[in-house]
Design an enzyme around this catalytic site. Structure first.
Site, PDB file in Angstrom:
ATOM      1  N   GLY A  46      -7.121  -4.443  -1.723  1.00 17.52           N
ATOM      2  CA  GLY A  46      -6.250  -5.758  -1.708  1.00 17.52           C
ATOM      3  C   GLY A  46      -5.163  -5.635  -0.349  1.00 17.52           C
ATOM      4  O   GLY A  46      -4.747  -3.903  -0.619  1.00 17.52           O
ATOM      5  N   GLN A  51       2.749  -6.177   3.802  1.00 23.15           N
ATOM      6  CA  GLN A  51       2.306  -4.566   3.926  1.00 23.15           C
ATOM      7  C   GLN A  51       1.969  -4.157   5.726  1.00 23.15           C
ATOM      8  O   GLN A  51       1.890  -2.521   6.099  1.00 23.15           O
ATOM      9  CB  GLN A  51       0.637  -4.042   3.514  1.00 23.15           C
ATOM     10  CG  GLN A  51       1.031  -4.177   2.449  1.00 23.15           C
ATOM     11  CD  GLN A  51       0.397  -3.668   0.941  1.00 23.15           C
ATOM     12  OE1 GLN A  51      -0.822  -4.241   0.189  1.00 23.15           O
ATOM     13  NE2 GLN A  51      -0.542  -2.658   0.466  1.00 23.15           N
ATOM     14  N   CYS A  88      -1.374   2.185  -4.659  1.00 26.90           N
ATOM     15  CA  CYS A  88      -0.915   1.071  -3.504  1.00 26.90           C
ATOM     16  C   CYS A  88      -1.007   2.219  -2.372  1.00 26.90           C
ATOM     17  O   CYS A  88      -0.568   2.552  -1.733  1.00 26.90           O
ATOM     18  CB  CYS A  88       0.438   1.000  -3.909  1.00 26.90           C
ATOM     19  SG  CYS A  88       1.440  -0.804  -2.479  1.00 26.90           S
ATOM     20  N   LEU A  89      -1.650   0.998  -0.849  1.00 29.00           N
ATOM     21  CA  LEU A  89      -1.432   1.693  -0.148  1.00 29.00           C
ATOM     22  C   LEU A  89      -0.409   1.944   0.945  1.00 29.00           C
ATOM     23  O   LEU A  89      -0.380   2.720   1.977  1.00 29.00           O
ATOM     24  CB  LEU A  89      -2.417   0.905   1.157  1.00 29.00           C
ATOM     25  CG  LEU A  89      -3.806  -0.056   0.434  1.00 29.00           C
ATOM     26  CD1 LEU A  89      -4.416  -0.557   1.252  1.00 29.00           C
ATOM     27  CD2 LEU A  89      -4.696   2.171   0.751  1.00 29.00           C
ATOM     28  N   HIS A 130      -0.886  -7.763  -8.308  1.00 29.38           N
ATOM     29  CA  HIS A 130      -0.821  -6.940  -6.989  1.00 29.38           C
ATOM     30  C   HIS A 130      -0.236  -7.034  -6.375  1.00 29.38           C
ATOM     31  O   HIS A 130       1.003  -6.827  -6.195  1.00 29.38           O
ATOM     32  CB  HIS A 130      -1.593  -5.615  -7.254  1.00 29.38           C
ATOM     33  CG  HIS A 130      -1.282  -3.859  -5.842  1.00 29.38           C
ATOM     34  ND1 HIS A 130      -0.372  -2.762  -6.850  1.00 29.38           N
ATOM     35  CD2 HIS A 130      -0.752  -4.366  -5.451  1.00 29.38           C
ATOM     36  CE1 HIS A 130      -0.482  -1.971  -5.751  1.00 29.38           C
ATOM     37  NE2 HIS A 130      -0.138  -3.101  -4.350  1.00 29.38           N
ATOM     38  N   GLU A 131      -0.709  -8.126  -5.446  1.00 29.92           N
ATOM     39  CA  GLU A 131      -0.611  -8.823  -4.492  1.00 29.92           C
ATOM     40  C   GLU A 131       0.360  -9.707  -4.520  1.00 29.92           C
ATOM     41  O   GLU A 131       1.136  -9.869  -3.572  1.00 29.92           O
ATOM     42  CB  GLU A 131      -2.011  -9.097  -3.486  1.00 29.92           C
ATOM     43  CG  GLU A 131      -3.307  -8.268  -3.558  1.00 29.92           C
ATOM     44  CD  GLU A 131      -2.869  -7.210  -2.723  1.00 29.92           C
ATOM     45  OE1 GLU A 131      -1.742  -6.498  -1.851  1.00 29.92           O
ATOM     46  OE2 GLU A 131      -3.349  -5.819  -3.196  1.00 29.92           O
ATOM     47  N   HIS A 134       3.782  -8.122  -4.014  1.00 32.88           N
ATOM     48  CA  HIS A 134       4.351  -7.955  -2.739  1.00 32.88           C
ATOM     49  C   HIS A 134       4.894  -9.302  -2.295  1.00 32.88           C
ATOM     50  O   HIS A 134       6.034  -8.875  -1.702  1.00 32.88           O
ATOM     51  CB  HIS A 134       2.833  -7.779  -1.908  1.00 32.88           C
ATOM     52  CG  HIS A 134       2.168  -5.823  -1.831  1.00 32.88           C
ATOM     53  ND1 HIS A 134       3.352  -4.592  -1.920  1.00 32.88           N
ATOM     54  CD2 HIS A 134       1.475  -5.233  -2.653  1.00 32.88           C
ATOM     55  CE1 HIS A 134       3.072  -3.837  -1.833  1.00 32.88           C
ATOM     56  NE2 HIS A 134       1.513  -4.399  -1.828  1.00 32.88           N
TER      57      HIS A 134
HETATM   58 ZN    ZN Z   1       0.355  -2.366  -3.161  1.00 25.66          ZN
END
Ligand code: ZN
Length: 167
Positions: A46, A51, A88-89, A130-131, A134
């Site tokens: 995701g 991000q 998380c990226l 999670h998204e 963000h």
């Molecule tokens: Zn994330």
């Protein structure tokens, strides 16, 4: 399409409330294409627009069933409880056991501007929550309990201070 550098912990764009998309125009289509390419390259399941430094309410995800897009997503419903080693990226290399609702239902627009809904538990439920977090300027660390959160922040701070040193 292009692969964008992923913004990491400490970048103010990750703490901002992202702006709603007013019109799904070519800019948004291009943004989604770039986000998907960046997500698959990472690789991740995701990605939210902030991000890659774009403070707009757009997320993409693929939990193994192909790519999906949600523009202006809203969480309609969550239920249950599930602890999962979440990463998380934007906080690369870290995973923490985070407890969240197991099930989530989210609604948003697709690229044609039509209302779409996704609902699921386990990974899909987790990714949706999670998204959307963000887009509201929240990182997974904030979902930890006080003690593990303090430890996580300490680890990340030490890691940041360690950058550029030779050991
Ligand atoms: Zn994330």
């Amino acid at each position: 399409m292009a692969i964008f550098p992923i913004r990491t912990f400490g970048d103010p764009v990750l703490r901002a409330q992202a702006d709603p998309v007013v019109e799904i125009d070519q800019t948004i289509h291009r943004l989604v294409a770039d986000m998907l390419e960046t997500m698959y390259d990472a690789p991740g399941v995701g990605l939210a627009a902030p991000q890659i430094g774009i403070s707009r309410r757009v997320v993409v995800f693929d939990v193994g069933e192909g790519p999906h897009v949600l523009v202006n997503p809203e969480l309609l419903e969550t239920e249950g409880e599930w602890s999962f080693d979440e990463g998380c990226l934007s906080v690369p290399g870290h995973f923490w056991p985070i407890t969240r609702p197991a099930f989530a239902r989210a609604r948003g627009l697709n690229l044609e501007g039509r209302s779409v809904e996704y609902a699921g538990d386990e990974l899909l439920g987790r990714v949706l929550q999670h998204e959307v977090d963000h887009l509201n300027g929240h990182l997974l660390i904030e979902r930890l309990d006080t003690k593990p959160r303090k430890q996580a922040l300490r680890d990340l701070r030490e890691e940041a201070l360690g950058l550029g040193t030779y050991e």
